[in-house]
Design a protein around this motif. Structure first.
Motif, mmCIF file in Angstrom:
data_model
loop_
_atom_site.group_PDB
_atom_site.id
_atom_site.type_symbol
_atom_site.label_atom_id
_atom_site.label_comp_id
_atom_site.label_asym_id
_atom_site.label_seq_id
_atom_site.Cartn_x
_atom_site.Cartn_y
_atom_site.Cartn_z
ATOM 1 N N LEU A 34 0.800 -1.224 0.000
ATOM 2 C CA LEU A 34 0.000 0.000 0.000
ATOM 3 C C LEU A 34 0.834 1.277 0.000
ATOM 4 O O LEU A 34 0.376 2.323 -0.428
ATOM 5 N N THR A 72 -1.699 -1.486 -3.807
ATOM 6 C CA THR A 72 -0.890 -0.271 -3.720
ATOM 7 C C THR A 72 -1.775 0.963 -3.722
ATOM 8 O O THR A 72 -2.960 0.897 -4.062
ATOM 9 N N SER A 73 -1.204 2.088 -3.376
ATOM 10 C CA SER A 73 -1.997 3.318 -3.321
ATOM 11 C C SER A 73 -2.400 3.812 -4.701
ATOM 12 O O SER A 73 -3.319 4.608 -4.827
ATOM 13 N N ASN A 82 -0.614 -6.909 1.791
ATOM 14 C CA ASN A 82 -0.774 -6.069 2.979
ATOM 15 C C ASN A 82 -1.397 -6.897 4.106
ATOM 16 O O ASN A 82 -2.462 -6.585 4.621
#
Length: 141
Positions: free
Chosen positions: A67, A96-97, A107
């Motif tokens: 993330l 991921t962001s 995560n």
């Protein structure tokens, strides 16, 4: 979420309200401005393909990134994983962001929201638009 089917292949388009840079958070404001100029939209749209128990993530495969990464644009065809090992319910994780995806979770120590697409009690809206149609719908006017 939009699903387009052709020749036993599913093209999935996900529309996210926004994205926030984490690793390069200090540049988030500049990134938002450049994204508006380049794509003419504030939402983030990602697409992938599903066929024959495989996902194809073009420029949006997360690999091992988590993330806190925000510039992940890998490409990969990979075996799908399934909810309760039932082939009618493939699972995809947003890792991921910048919304890079994979059929595995990178995560593990973060709490998850699980959305079951057929439930009426979720914030997901289902549609049948193509990626181009979704891009046009969300362009700033």
């Amino acid at each position: 979420m939009h699903r387009e089917e052709s020749d036993s292949m599913y093209h999935i388009t996900l529309v996210f309200q926004d994205e926030i840079l984490r690793k390069h958070g200090i540049l988030d404001g500049i990134y938002r401005y450049l994204r508006l100029i380049k794509y003419k939209r504030t939402v983030d749209i990602e697409s992938f393909t599903y066929k024959d128990n495989k996902f194809f993530f073009e420029d949006i495969y997360s690999g091992d990134s988590n993330l806190f990464e925000d510039t992940v644009h890998n490409q990969r065809e990979i075996d799908a994983k399934y909810y309760f090992q039932e082939n009618n319910h493939p699972v995809v994780f947003v890792n991921t962001s910048n919304h890079a995806l994979a059929p595995h979770d990178n995560n593990h120590d973060l709490w998850k929201w699980e959305y079951v697409p057929w439930s009426d009690k979720i914030p997901i809206k289902l549609g049948n638009k193509t990626r181009d149609e979704a891009d046009k719908e969300y362009q700033a006017k």
